[in-house]
Design an enzyme around this catalytic site. Structure first.
Site, short mmCIF file in Angstrom:
data_model
loop_
_atom_site.label_atom_id
_atom_site.label_comp_id
_atom_site.label_asym_id
_atom_site.label_seq_id
_atom_site.Cartn_x
_atom_site.Cartn_y
_atom_site.Cartn_z
N CYS A 127 -93.66 89.60 -10.63
CA CYS A 127 -92.72 90.57 -11.17
C CYS A 127 -91.48 90.22 -11.69
O CYS A 127 -91.35 89.16 -12.43
CB CYS A 127 -92.79 91.73 -10.20
SG CYS A 127 -91.89 93.16 -10.18
N ASP A 183 -100.75 97.04 -17.99
CA ASP A 183 -99.43 96.96 -17.46
C ASP A 183 -98.37 97.81 -18.07
O ASP A 183 -98.15 97.30 -19.33
CB ASP A 183 -98.92 95.54 -17.31
CG ASP A 183 -97.59 95.27 -16.63
OD1 ASP A 183 -96.83 96.28 -16.41
OD2 ASP A 183 -97.13 94.33 -16.12
N HIS A 220 -99.67 96.24 -13.54
CA HIS A 220 -98.53 95.57 -12.95
C HIS A 220 -98.81 95.10 -11.44
O HIS A 220 -99.41 96.35 -10.79
CB HIS A 220 -97.40 96.28 -13.09
CG HIS A 220 -96.04 95.34 -12.95
ND1 HIS A 220 -95.71 94.37 -14.06
CD2 HIS A 220 -95.49 95.29 -11.89
CE1 HIS A 220 -94.69 93.88 -13.52
NE2 HIS A 220 -94.14 94.52 -12.37
#
Length: 260
Positions: A127, A183, A220
């Site tokens: 991330c 994502d 994600h």
């Protein structure tokens, strides 16, 4: 592969009198094969990212998970809910590339001072930690980097300046980028920009790995089994891609030479 692991909190000095409270995991009863710097998500050094360090230690690595908000929230450890995300994003917006790199240099120096670890280091981030991993990859000590869904590298640099993706030609080691094709934080134009930057640098320096692996059906945060976007198949494949990279590229005497 090792199985028994020793882990715990480790404070180490950084610039400006700062202390970095890190999670240090290593094999029990044998020296690590190499060191890996682990950069967390915006949720801090929580149980999941500490577990990542311990999984790496079980593979034989000395793994140091360092705080990416050392100047604003050094002990941050929040959950995967709206409140945790809001807190993490608040501190994310206070990070500058320069301050982060100063902290990363301190962590790398500590790692390479450990017995048997004066050798090239790996780096993995997730991330926002994945975004920062691309910056850390510019440091000479880092021989191989895995950036897992580090979003906005084509449009943003922490603290301002040219987007982080512009540093790819400065990275002296090998770079693997992992993403999911579902994502929302990494839309098609972001993936296309990353692919183009990696391809251009690979053409210029073919001796270096420059790879983007996109997992079908993954969103994600697909590595993290505490998140709604956890994707077991993508997580398994991504973990193996990362291990294969480190297996190929860490511990090699030539890895610290120019143009490695």
């Amino acid at each position: 592969m090792s199985s028994a692991v020793v882990s715990g909190w480790q404070e180490l000095p950084a610039a400006d009198g700062l202390r970095l409270r890190c999670w240090w995991a290593r094999p029990a009863g044998e020296p690590p094969r190499a060191a890996v710097l682990v950069l967390p998500e915006v949720f801090g050094l929580n149980a999941w990212v500490r577990g990542v360090a311990e999984r790496l230690a079980a593979e034989g690595y000395g793994a140091l998970a360092m705080p990416i908000f050392a100047r604003s929230a050094p002990d941050l450890d929040v959950g995967y809910d709206e409140a945790g995300l809001a807190a993490g994003r608040e501190h994310r917006d206070l990070v500058s590339a320069e301050a982060f790199l100063a902290d990363a240099r301190a962590a790398l120096a500590w790692l390479q001072a450990q017995p048997g670890l004066n050798k090239p280091v790996g780096c993995v981030g997730f991330c926002f930690g994945g975004h920062l991993a691309m910056l850390a990859a510019t440091l000479q000590q880092v021989a191989a980097t895995c950036d897992a869904y580090g979003a906005r590298v084509s449009s943003f640099r922490p603290g301002g300046g040219e987007p982080t993706l512009a540093v790819v030609p400065e990275i002296p080691g090998h770079l693997l980028c992992l993403a999911g094709d579902r994502d929302p934080l990494m839309p098609a134009e972001e993936l296309e920009a990353i692919a183009a930057a990696l391809a251009a640098d690979a053409a210029r320096r073919p001796q270096l790995e420059r790879r983007l692996v996109v997992a079908p059906g993954a969103g994600h945060g697909f590595f993290c089994d505490a998140r709604a976007d956890y994707h077991p198949h993508a997580a398994t494949l991504g973990w193996q891609e990362m291990l294969d990279l480190f297996d190929r590229r860490l511990g090699l005497t030539e890895a610290l030479s120019p143009g490695r």
